[in-house]
Scaffold this active site. Structure first.
Site, short mmCIF file in Angstrom:
data_model
loop_
_atom_site.label_atom_id
_atom_site.label_comp_id
_atom_site.label_asym_id
_atom_site.label_seq_id
_atom_site.Cartn_x
_atom_site.Cartn_y
_atom_site.Cartn_z
CB CYS A 85 2.17 -4.00 -67.61
SG CYS A 85 3.81 -4.71 -67.88
CB CYS B 49 -0.60 1.99 -67.97
SG CYS B 49 0.34 3.39 -67.35
CG HIS B 50 -1.20 -1.66 -70.55
ND1 HIS B 50 -1.49 -1.06 -71.76
CD2 HIS B 50 0.12 -1.45 -70.36
CE1 HIS B 50 -0.38 -0.51 -72.26
NE2 HIS B 50 0.61 -0.73 -71.42
CG MET C 150 5.23 1.43 -74.15
SD MET C 150 4.28 0.32 -73.10
CE MET C 150 5.29 -1.16 -73.31
CG HIS D 180 -6.17 9.74 -60.37
ND1 HIS D 180 -5.93 8.40 -60.27
CD2 HIS D 180 -5.16 10.35 -59.72
CE1 HIS D 180 -4.82 8.20 -59.57
NE2 HIS D 180 -4.33 9.37 -59.23
CG HIS E 29 -1.79 14.10 -59.98
ND1 HIS E 29 -1.60 14.41 -58.65
CD2 HIS E 29 -1.90 12.75 -60.04
CE1 HIS E 29 -1.59 13.28 -57.95
NE2 HIS E 29 -1.77 12.26 -58.76
FE1 DHE Z 1 -1.61 8.34 -55.31
C1 DHE Z 1 -4.03 10.21 -53.71
C2 DHE Z 1 -4.03 6.56 -56.88
C3 DHE Z 1 0.80 6.92 -57.28
C4 DHE Z 1 0.81 9.56 -53.25
N1 DHE Z 1 -3.66 8.41 -55.33
C5 DHE Z 1 -4.48 9.27 -54.60
C6 DHE Z 1 -5.86 8.99 -54.91
C7 DHE Z 1 -5.86 7.94 -55.80
C8 DHE Z 1 -4.47 7.58 -56.06
C9 DHE Z 1 -7.06 7.26 -56.40
C10 DHE Z 1 -7.07 9.73 -54.34
C11 DHE Z 1 -7.55 9.10 -53.07
C12 DHE Z 1 -8.67 9.86 -52.39
O1 DHE Z 1 -8.59 11.10 -52.31
O2 DHE Z 1 -9.64 9.24 -51.94
N2 DHE Z 1 -1.62 7.01 -56.86
C13 DHE Z 1 -2.72 6.39 -57.33
C14 DHE Z 1 -2.34 5.48 -58.40
O3 DHE Z 1 -3.11 4.68 -59.00
C15 DHE Z 1 -0.92 5.74 -58.75
C16 DHE Z 1 -0.88 6.52 -60.04
C17 DHE Z 1 -0.06 4.55 -59.03
C18 DHE Z 1 0.00 3.55 -57.96
O4 DHE Z 1 0.38 2.42 -58.29
O5 DHE Z 1 -0.31 3.83 -56.81
C19 DHE Z 1 -0.51 6.60 -57.54
N3 DHE Z 1 0.48 8.27 -55.29
C20 DHE Z 1 1.25 7.65 -56.18
C21 DHE Z 1 2.66 7.81 -55.87
O6 DHE Z 1 3.64 7.35 -56.54
C22 DHE Z 1 2.74 8.63 -54.64
C23 DHE Z 1 3.46 9.95 -54.92
C24 DHE Z 1 3.51 7.94 -53.52
C25 DHE Z 1 3.00 6.60 -53.10
O7 DHE Z 1 2.94 6.36 -51.91
O8 DHE Z 1 2.69 5.74 -53.94
C26 DHE Z 1 1.26 8.84 -54.33
N4 DHE Z 1 -1.60 9.66 -53.77
C27 DHE Z 1 -0.50 9.98 -53.03
C28 DHE Z 1 -0.90 10.89 -51.98
C29 DHE Z 1 -2.30 11.10 -52.12
C30 DHE Z 1 -2.72 10.31 -53.26
C31 DHE Z 1 0.04 11.53 -50.96
C32 DHE Z 1 -3.22 11.97 -51.26
C33 DHE Z 1 -3.22 13.39 -51.70
C34 DHE Z 1 -4.10 14.24 -50.85
O9 DHE Z 1 -3.72 15.39 -50.62
O10 DHE Z 1 -5.18 13.80 -50.43
#
Ligand code: DHE
Length: 544
Positions: A47, A50-51, A88, A327, A369
């Protein structure tokens, strides 16, 4: 409903394992300590994304006790069990929570939210390790790798990154890191690779070593996503910065040892209504090429901070209000403008990092995104930057040239149709005529296991579908997601992760960008849950 965005945000927080204390609220339905602890764990696993940790709301609605006590247990149970059209998830009817757990959560969110501990200088220093001090490191490159074409691939569930030779496709080393490394970034020189785990552990890897490996590490908080290094002339490889989700803060460190130097809190007022927010998480961070500044994007307050790092005793920070909730994002092709997704406003903010102001705020599709987005020259609109969306199938193209294509700058010049919602990453390359978009969170496995590719000179022709998942030829037939296109240095191949469950075979599929045919499949028992991958040269130079 099972909106991709809600599923995406509920990926499990390391705070689930942090001890926190129960503050008995006499107005809330009673709970035993064991019940409270179980509920707290479920809350942080499902949770909090999101929350929010303190339930102030972000993608999801606020769940502060004024609201939840007024709603009452029965009402809350319905929401948790069946979900809502607003996004949700249906935790009960999907089978993810039992009826007892639904009841438990309905009672828990009427209790005062427990607050995780802070993480200051003393905590950071106690986790800081210089494994190989700078004076004991090589003075020149000690290996024969073409380090500019190395890929750093996250092995999410094992807490490692695989360093893969982009020329030979062989694994150079599998390096121990924090859990679920989120991103890899390079120092300005391209020598040092920095990765940050979801558990806020940073590892610094020296690519000059005979076998590249960790030279320093530190924990900067309890949960984090972003890291970068100083890029401005004169400050190359001098400083590093990391932002955390909890506590809400960022820290500036020495670029060669990760010694923590300065911690700055992000708690403060929101953009727009200007109300206090106790946990504004740090989202993307980039380093300016125009000034000695870091660009820090704060999610819940919706603000971009331009942090001047020339004098860490007197830090000048310029605050640019943008929109909620900031984000991910990337530079335009000139690197002057940082394009940041405000995912709950369905907007992209164009931050002028040279003049330190908001150049434009552009309406796009539902829940943009971009990852870092994709830059290319559009035959009509000139230089554009593109983003896909989690909430719809569109791909938005934004004009980024206010000099020669002024009439198109900071406007959505075109919205093209991709295969479906649930898109996470999009990519192009200056040497390529293609634009790739993945859709790993689309509920249709056909889409989550393939990618769309467009001809940038003929976008109207629509996209071709590449069956990346099928090309991987995995022996297990389990659920898998195809995630993140990334070019090699030459810009003539594109790499994709085929991300399966931890106990199932995964792979990396390499596509020939000219012919759009399969080039190679990289398989290895060590490639467990590969997700993001980062080419050294392209990451170092912000090429995407
Ligand atoms: Fe990410 C980038 C946050 C879920 C893979 N992700 C980012 C960035 C943030 C972020 C703030 C940018 C960082 C930067 O550039 O400085 N991501 C989050 C979350 O909060 C979220 C939604 C949920 C979580 O709990 O993490 C989330 N992200 C995911 C995934 O489910 C992914 C697909 C696989 C994983 O490992 O969790 C994932 N996020 C990525 C990747 C990038 C990324 C591969 C970098 C992309 C790029 O090209 O720079």
């Amino acid at each position: 409903t099972n909106a991709p965005e809600a599923k995406y945000q509920s990926a499990g927080s390391p705070l689930a394992n942090v001890e926190m204390y129960q503050d008995i609220n006499p107005k809330a339905p009673p709970m035993s300590k064991a019940e409270f602890d179980k509920a707290r764990q479920i809350y942080f696993e499902r949770c909090a994304g999101c929350h929010g940790v303190l339930r102030k709301g972000a993608t999801g609605k606020p769940l502060t006790t004024d609201k939840t006590l007024a709603a009452g247990t029965d009402y809350l149970k319905v929401f948790i069990k069946y979900g809502s059209p607003a996004g949700m998830p249906n935790w009960g009817t999907s089978g993810e929570l039992t009826d007892d757990e639904v009841d438990l959560m309905a009672r828990y969110i009427q209790q005062t939210p427990p607050q995780p501990p802070e993480f200051g200088m003393k905590d950071m220093k106690s986790t800081w390790k210089v494994i190989v001090p700078p004076e004991q490191r090589p003075t020149k490159k000690m290996n024969n790798y073409n380090i500019a074409n190395i890929f750093s691939t996250t092995l999410r569930d094992t807490g490692e990154v695989a360093l893969i030779d982009g020329d030979t496709k062989k694994i150079i080393n599998v390096v121990k890191t924090g859990y679920a490394v989120h991103i890899s970034r390079l120092s300005a020189s391209g020598r040092y690779l920095f990765v940050i785990g979801r558990d806020a552990k940073i590892n610094m890897i020296d690519l000059w070593m005979e076998k590249p490996d960790n030279v320093a590490e530190i924990r900067v908080g309890l949960e984090a996503r972003s890291v970068d290094t100083s890029k401005y002339k004169g400050y190359e490889d001098k400083l590093a910065i990391a932002g955390s989700y909890w506590p809400p803060q960022y820290v500036i460190m020495k670029g060669d040892t990760l010694e923590p130097l300065k911690i700055m809190a992000t708690r403060g007022m929101t953009v727009g209504e200007q109300e206090y927010h106790p946990e504004p998480r740090v989202a993307s961070i980039v380093a300016s090429h125009f000034k000695p500044e870091f660009v820090v994007n704060v999610k819940e307050t919706g603000k971009t901070l331009m942090v001047d790092y020339t004098d860490l005793n007197v830090i000048a920070t310029k605050e640019i209000p943008v929109a909620k909730f900031l984000h991910d994002g990337g530079f335009d092709s000139s690197k002057r403008y940082f394009m940041v997704a405000a995912n709950q406003s369905n907007k992209i903010g164009a931050i002028d990092v040279k003049d330190g102001k908001l150049a434009g705020l552009i309406d796009v599709g539902k829940i943009p995104h971009p990852g870092r987005g994709a830059n290319f020259i559009h035959p009509k609109y000139g230089p554009v930057w593109a983003t896909g969306h989690l909430g719809d199938e569109s791909i938005a193209l934004i004009g980024t040239d206010p000099v020669k294509h002024k009439q198109y700058a900071w406007k959505m010049v075109e919205s093209i149709k991709g295969p479906g919602g649930g898109a996470l990453f999009i990519k192009s390359h200056p040497k390529s005529t293609h634009l790739y978009s993945d859709t790993p969170l689309n509920p249709d496995p056909k889409l989550s296991q393939s990618v769309a590719v467009f001809d940038i000179n003929n976008l109207a022709a629509g996209y071709k579908t590449l069956p990346i998942g099928e090309w991987a030829g995995l022996k297990d037939d389990g659920a898998k997601r195809v995630v993140q296109p990334e070019y090699n240095k030459a810009g003539d191949e594109v790499w994709f992760s085929v991300w399966s469950a931890k106990n199932k075979e995964s792979a990396i599929v390499v596509v020939d960008d000219k012919t759009l045919q399969l080039k190679t499949v990289i398989k290895d028992p060590r490639l467990i849950t590969p997700t993001g991958h980062f080419n050294v040269y392209n990451t170092q130079h912000d090429i995407y």
